[in-house]
Design a protein around this motif. Structure first.
Motif, PDB file in Angstrom:
ATOM      1  N   ALA A  35     -22.865  -1.802  13.055  1.00  0.00           N
ATOM      2  CA  ALA A  35     -23.070  -3.250  13.158  1.00  0.00           C
ATOM      3  C   ALA A  35     -22.356  -3.815  14.375  1.00  0.00           C
ATOM      4  O   ALA A  35     -22.902  -4.669  15.097  1.00  0.00           O
ATOM      5  N   VAL A  36     -21.139  -3.350  14.627  1.00  0.00           N
ATOM      6  CA  VAL A  36     -20.381  -3.804  15.794  1.00  0.00           C
ATOM      7  C   VAL A  36     -21.071  -3.362  17.084  1.00  0.00           C
ATOM      8  O   VAL A  36     -21.180  -4.128  18.050  1.00  0.00           O
ATOM      9  N   GLU A  37     -21.553  -2.113  17.105  1.00  0.00           N
ATOM     10  CA  GLU A  37     -22.289  -1.605  18.266  1.00  0.00           C
ATOM     11  C   GLU A  37     -23.515  -2.466  18.547  1.00  0.00           C
ATOM     12  O   GLU A  37     -23.797  -2.834  19.699  1.00  0.00           O
ATOM     13  N   ALA A  38     -24.266  -2.795  17.495  1.00  0.00           N
ATOM     14  CA  ALA A  38     -25.470  -3.607  17.657  1.00  0.00           C
ATOM     15  C   ALA A  38     -25.126  -4.994  18.176  1.00  0.00           C
ATOM     16  O   ALA A  38     -25.817  -5.534  19.043  1.00  0.00           O
ATOM     17  N   ALA A  39     -24.055  -5.581  17.635  1.00  0.00           N
ATOM     18  CA  ALA A  39     -23.638  -6.905  18.092  1.00  0.00           C
ATOM     19  C   ALA A  39     -23.226  -6.876  19.557  1.00  0.00           C
ATOM     20  O   ALA A  39     -23.551  -7.786  20.327  1.00  0.00           O
ATOM     21  N   SER A  40     -22.534  -5.828  19.956  1.00  0.00           N
ATOM     22  CA  SER A  40     -22.112  -5.703  21.354  1.00  0.00           C
ATOM     23  C   SER A  40     -23.307  -5.599  22.291  1.00  0.00           C
ATOM     24  O   SER A  40     -23.242  -6.023  23.443  1.00  0.00           O
ATOM     25  N   ALA A  41     -24.400  -5.035  21.800  1.00  0.00           N
ATOM     26  CA  ALA A  41     -25.608  -4.886  22.612  1.00  0.00           C
ATOM     27  C   ALA A  41     -26.457  -6.150  22.646  1.00  0.00           C
ATOM     28  O   ALA A  41     -27.373  -6.244  23.474  1.00  0.00           O
ATOM     29  N   GLY A  42     -26.187  -7.109  21.742  1.00  0.00           N
ATOM     30  CA  GLY A  42     -26.932  -8.362  21.775  1.00  0.00           C
ATOM     31  C   GLY A  42     -27.522  -8.823  20.460  1.00  0.00           C
ATOM     32  O   GLY A  42     -28.172  -9.873  20.414  1.00  0.00           O
ATOM     33  N   ALA A  43     -27.317  -8.076  19.385  1.00  0.00           N
ATOM     34  CA  ALA A  43     -27.818  -8.521  18.083  1.00  0.00           C
ATOM     35  C   ALA A  43     -26.908  -9.604  17.519  1.00  0.00           C
ATOM     36  O   ALA A  43     -25.678  -9.440  17.486  1.00  0.00           O
ATOM     37  N   ALA A  44     -27.490 -10.695  17.061  1.00  0.00           N
ATOM     38  CA  ALA A  44     -26.718 -11.755  16.417  1.00  0.00           C
ATOM     39  C   ALA A  44     -26.558 -11.516  14.930  1.00  0.00           C
ATOM     40  O   ALA A  44     -25.652 -12.076  14.302  1.00  0.00           O
ATOM     41  N   VAL A  45     -27.452 -10.703  14.353  1.00  0.00           N
ATOM     42  CA  VAL A  45     -27.470 -10.448  12.906  1.00  0.00           C
ATOM     43  C   VAL A  45     -27.452  -8.950  12.667  1.00  0.00           C
ATOM     44  O   VAL A  45     -28.195  -8.197  13.325  1.00  0.00           O
ATOM     45  N   ALA A  46     -26.613  -8.510  11.730  1.00  0.00           N
ATOM     46  CA  ALA A  46     -26.617  -7.120  11.277  1.00  0.00           C
ATOM     47  C   ALA A  46     -27.104  -7.090   9.838  1.00  0.00           C
ATOM     48  O   ALA A  46     -26.497  -7.711   8.956  1.00  0.00           O
ATOM     49  N   HIS A  47     -28.215  -6.385   9.617  1.00  0.00           N
ATOM     50  CA  HIS A  47     -28.770  -6.228   8.265  1.00  0.00           C
ATOM     51  C   HIS A  47     -28.204  -4.944   7.672  1.00  0.00           C
ATOM     52  O   HIS A  47     -28.349  -3.864   8.253  1.00  0.00           O
ATOM     53  N   GLY A  76     -13.022  -8.096  14.609  1.00  0.00           N
ATOM     54  CA  GLY A  76     -13.047  -9.326  15.388  1.00  0.00           C
ATOM     55  C   GLY A  76     -14.411  -9.668  15.952  1.00  0.00           C
ATOM     56  O   GLY A  76     -14.535 -10.597  16.747  1.00  0.00           O
ATOM     57  N   THR A  77     -15.440  -8.944  15.546  1.00  0.00           N
ATOM     58  CA  THR A  77     -16.798  -9.168  16.061  1.00  0.00           C
ATOM     59  C   THR A  77     -17.464 -10.320  15.321  1.00  0.00           C
ATOM     60  O   THR A  77     -17.480 -10.347  14.085  1.00  0.00           O
ATOM     61  N   ASP A  78     -18.009 -11.263  16.064  1.00  0.00           N
ATOM     62  CA  ASP A  78     -18.767 -12.352  15.467  1.00  0.00           C
ATOM     63  C   ASP A  78     -20.218 -11.909  15.339  1.00  0.00           C
ATOM     64  O   ASP A  78     -20.963 -11.880  16.330  1.00  0.00           O
ATOM     65  N   VAL A  79     -20.610 -11.524  14.146  1.00  0.00           N
ATOM     66  CA  VAL A  79     -21.986 -11.146  13.873  1.00  0.00           C
ATOM     67  C   VAL A  79     -22.350 -11.689  12.497  1.00  0.00           C
ATOM     68  O   VAL A  79     -21.520 -11.692  11.577  1.00  0.00           O
ATOM     69  N   ILE A  80     -23.543 -12.209  12.362  1.00  0.00           N
ATOM     70  CA  ILE A  80     -24.018 -12.716  11.076  1.00  0.00           C
ATOM     71  C   ILE A  80     -24.367 -11.530  10.198  1.00  0.00           C
ATOM     72  O   ILE A  80     -25.159 -10.673  10.589  1.00  0.00           O
ATOM     73  N   VAL A  81     -23.786 -11.469   9.001  1.00  0.00           N
ATOM     74  CA  VAL A  81     -24.042 -10.362   8.079  1.00  0.00           C
ATOM     75  C   VAL A  81     -25.170 -10.748   7.129  1.00  0.00           C
ATOM     76  O   VAL A  81     -25.120 -11.794   6.468  1.00  0.00           O
ATOM     77  N   ASN A  82     -26.149  -9.884   7.064  1.00  0.00           N
ATOM     78  CA  ASN A  82     -27.309 -10.045   6.190  1.00  0.00           C
ATOM     79  C   ASN A  82     -27.329  -8.835   5.256  1.00  0.00           C
ATOM     80  O   ASN A  82     -27.682  -7.727   5.673  1.00  0.00           O
ATOM     81  N   LEU A  83     -26.918  -9.032   3.998  1.00  0.00           N
ATOM     82  CA  LEU A  83     -26.886  -7.936   3.032  1.00  0.00           C
ATOM     83  C   LEU A  83     -28.225  -7.816   2.314  1.00  0.00           C
ATOM     84  O   LEU A  83     -28.793  -8.815   1.867  1.00  0.00           O
ATOM     85  N   THR A  84     -28.712  -6.593   2.192  1.00  0.00           N
ATOM     86  CA  THR A  84     -29.898  -6.404   1.374  1.00  0.00           C
ATOM     87  C   THR A  84     -29.602  -6.776  -0.076  1.00  0.00           C
ATOM     88  O   THR A  84     -28.514  -6.524  -0.592  1.00  0.00           O
ATOM     89  N   ALA A  85     -30.575  -7.409  -0.721  1.00  0.00           N
ATOM     90  CA  ALA A  85     -30.508  -7.635  -2.167  1.00  0.00           C
ATOM     91  C   ALA A  85     -31.774  -7.086  -2.814  1.00  0.00           C
ATOM     92  O   ALA A  85     -32.181  -7.519  -3.887  1.00  0.00           O
ATOM     93  N   GLY A  86     -32.378  -6.097  -2.146  1.00  0.00           N
ATOM     94  CA  GLY A  86     -33.611  -5.511  -2.645  1.00  0.00           C
ATOM     95  C   GLY A  86     -33.428  -4.220  -3.404  1.00  0.00           C
ATOM     96  O   GLY A  86     -34.388  -3.703  -3.996  1.00  0.00           O
ATOM     97  N   MET A  87     -32.212  -3.667  -3.393  1.00  0.00           N
ATOM     98  CA  MET A  87     -31.988  -2.413  -4.105  1.00  0.00           C
ATOM     99  C   MET A  87     -32.093  -2.649  -5.617  1.00  0.00           C
ATOM    100  O   MET A  87     -31.677  -3.683  -6.121  1.00  0.00           O
ATOM    101  N   GLY A  88     -32.641  -1.664  -6.319  1.00  0.00           N
ATOM    102  CA  GLY A  88     -32.809  -1.801  -7.758  1.00  0.00           C
ATOM    103  C   GLY A  88     -34.223  -2.137  -8.167  1.00  0.00           C
ATOM    104  O   GLY A  88     -34.462  -2.559  -9.300  1.00  0.00           O
ATOM    105  N   GLY A  89     -35.182  -1.922  -7.236  1.00  0.00           N
ATOM    106  CA  GLY A  89     -36.576  -2.206  -7.557  1.00  0.00           C
ATOM    107  C   GLY A  89     -37.485  -0.998  -7.530  1.00  0.00           C
ATOM    108  O   GLY A  89     -38.707  -1.151  -7.558  1.00  0.00           O
ATOM    109  N   ASP A  90     -36.906   0.197  -7.486  1.00  0.00           N
ATOM    110  CA  ASP A  90     -37.723   1.409  -7.335  1.00  0.00           C
ATOM    111  C   ASP A  90     -38.173   1.945  -8.693  1.00  0.00           C
ATOM    112  O   ASP A  90     -37.353   2.191  -9.585  1.00  0.00           O
TER     113      ASP A  90
END
Length: 297
Positions: A35-47, A76-90
């Motif tokens: 997630a930190v790597e992705a944010a450093s590259a330009g992602a604002a949100v980490a899913h 210390g990385t500012d990234v919006i965290v987006n947690l999955t809430a889809g687990m448990g549907g299989d």
């Protein structure tokens, strides 16, 4: 055309990708680092999904989500965290002579259990998978019924977390609009078009255009394709006024035969966005675009 584009990176997912790629994030430390790597590259949100650190299999353990979030914050990385809430549907349907004898891989729980880690950790965003789906060939069904969705939407709304409405087929969007009309979703709604998963939405420009044209007024949206359609759908989303998702959850390769990292996929998405004459939004601007409150202290 979207001139200010929010990039989300889905860093690991729940698919059977461990062993198919040399560096799929598995442990909380690896997932947070991705997630930190992705944010450093330009992602604002980490899913974020989590996996069992010993087996690499998908997990719903809130302790694993907590560790990931704590590690991201400690960086210390500012990234919006987006947690999955889809687990448990299989639901793995049993053999033809006994379909109710559900097979290995079945993990079916109710709305409260799917959102337990969201209630505990209060991320800025969590997903809400807006319908059931035949998930690939075979007998695996992802189950998310209207009653389940209404209950889960009410829980997420009460928590003050922004639901990202995952749209896997056209009926999902139809029902999400119903939940909006029923007051279970707050404006502006946030949609994610999930394209290329058999047997849901095909990853075709005409399909993305049709979905966009069906959105309620004032909606914010993004789209993604899986596999080799990841970058074409990213470009299409920008052209149609949407935002972008990339990451190892959806695609393992940067080029033919070349394994990607989350950072390299975000880098490629940034290149596409900027080549089209748009700019990539940072986390603060992304919060404004997505209709998020100021981050909790």
């Amino acid at each position: 055309m979207n001139r200010r584009v929010v990039i989300t990176c889905a860093v690991t997912g729940a698919g059977d990708t461990v062993g198919k790629h040399p560096a799929i994030p598995v442990t909380p430390e690896q997932i947070a680092a991705a997630a930190v790597e992705a944010a450093s590259a330009g992602a604002a949100v980490a899913h974020i999904h989590v996996r069992d650190p010993g087996t690499g299999k998908p997990s719903r353990d809130p302790a694993l989500y907590r560790e990931v979030m704590e590690r991201i914050r400690a960086s210390g990385t500012d990234v919006i965290v987006n947690l999955t809430a889809g687990m448990g549907g299989d639901l793995a349907i049993g053999p033809d002579h006994d379909p109710a004898r559900f097979g290995p891989g079945t993990d079916l729980v109710g709305a409260g259990a799917r959102a337990a880690h969201v209630a505990e950790l209060l991320p800025e965003i969590c997903t809400l998978d807006c319908g059931s789906l035949n998930f690939g060939d075979g007998s695996l069904v992802y189950v998310s019924t209207p009653d389940m969705l209404r209950r889960q939407a009410a829980i997420i709304q009460r928590l003050g977390v922004k639901p990202e409405l995952e749209i896997f087929d056209t009926g999902n969007l139809w029902f999400a609009k119903r939940m909006l009309a029923e007051g279970l979703l707050d404006a502006p709604p946030l949609f994610q078009f999930c394209m290329g998963i058999p047997w849901g939405l095909p990853p075709e420009p005409r399909m993305m255009l049709a979905l966009r044209d069906m959105l309620p007024a004032g909606s914010v949206w993004a789209g993604f394709g899986i596999g080799r359609m990841q970058m074409p759908m990213a470009a299409q989303a920008v052209l149609l006024g949407g935002n972008v998702r990339v990451g190892l959850e959806d695609n393992l390769y940067l080029d033919r035969g070349v394994h990607a990292s989350n950072g390299s996929l975000v880098d490629r998405a940034v290149t596409i966005v900027e080549a089209l004459g748009s700019q990539v939004a940072g986390p603060a601007e992304a919060r404004e675009i997505l209709g998020l409150p100021a981050p909790r202290g």
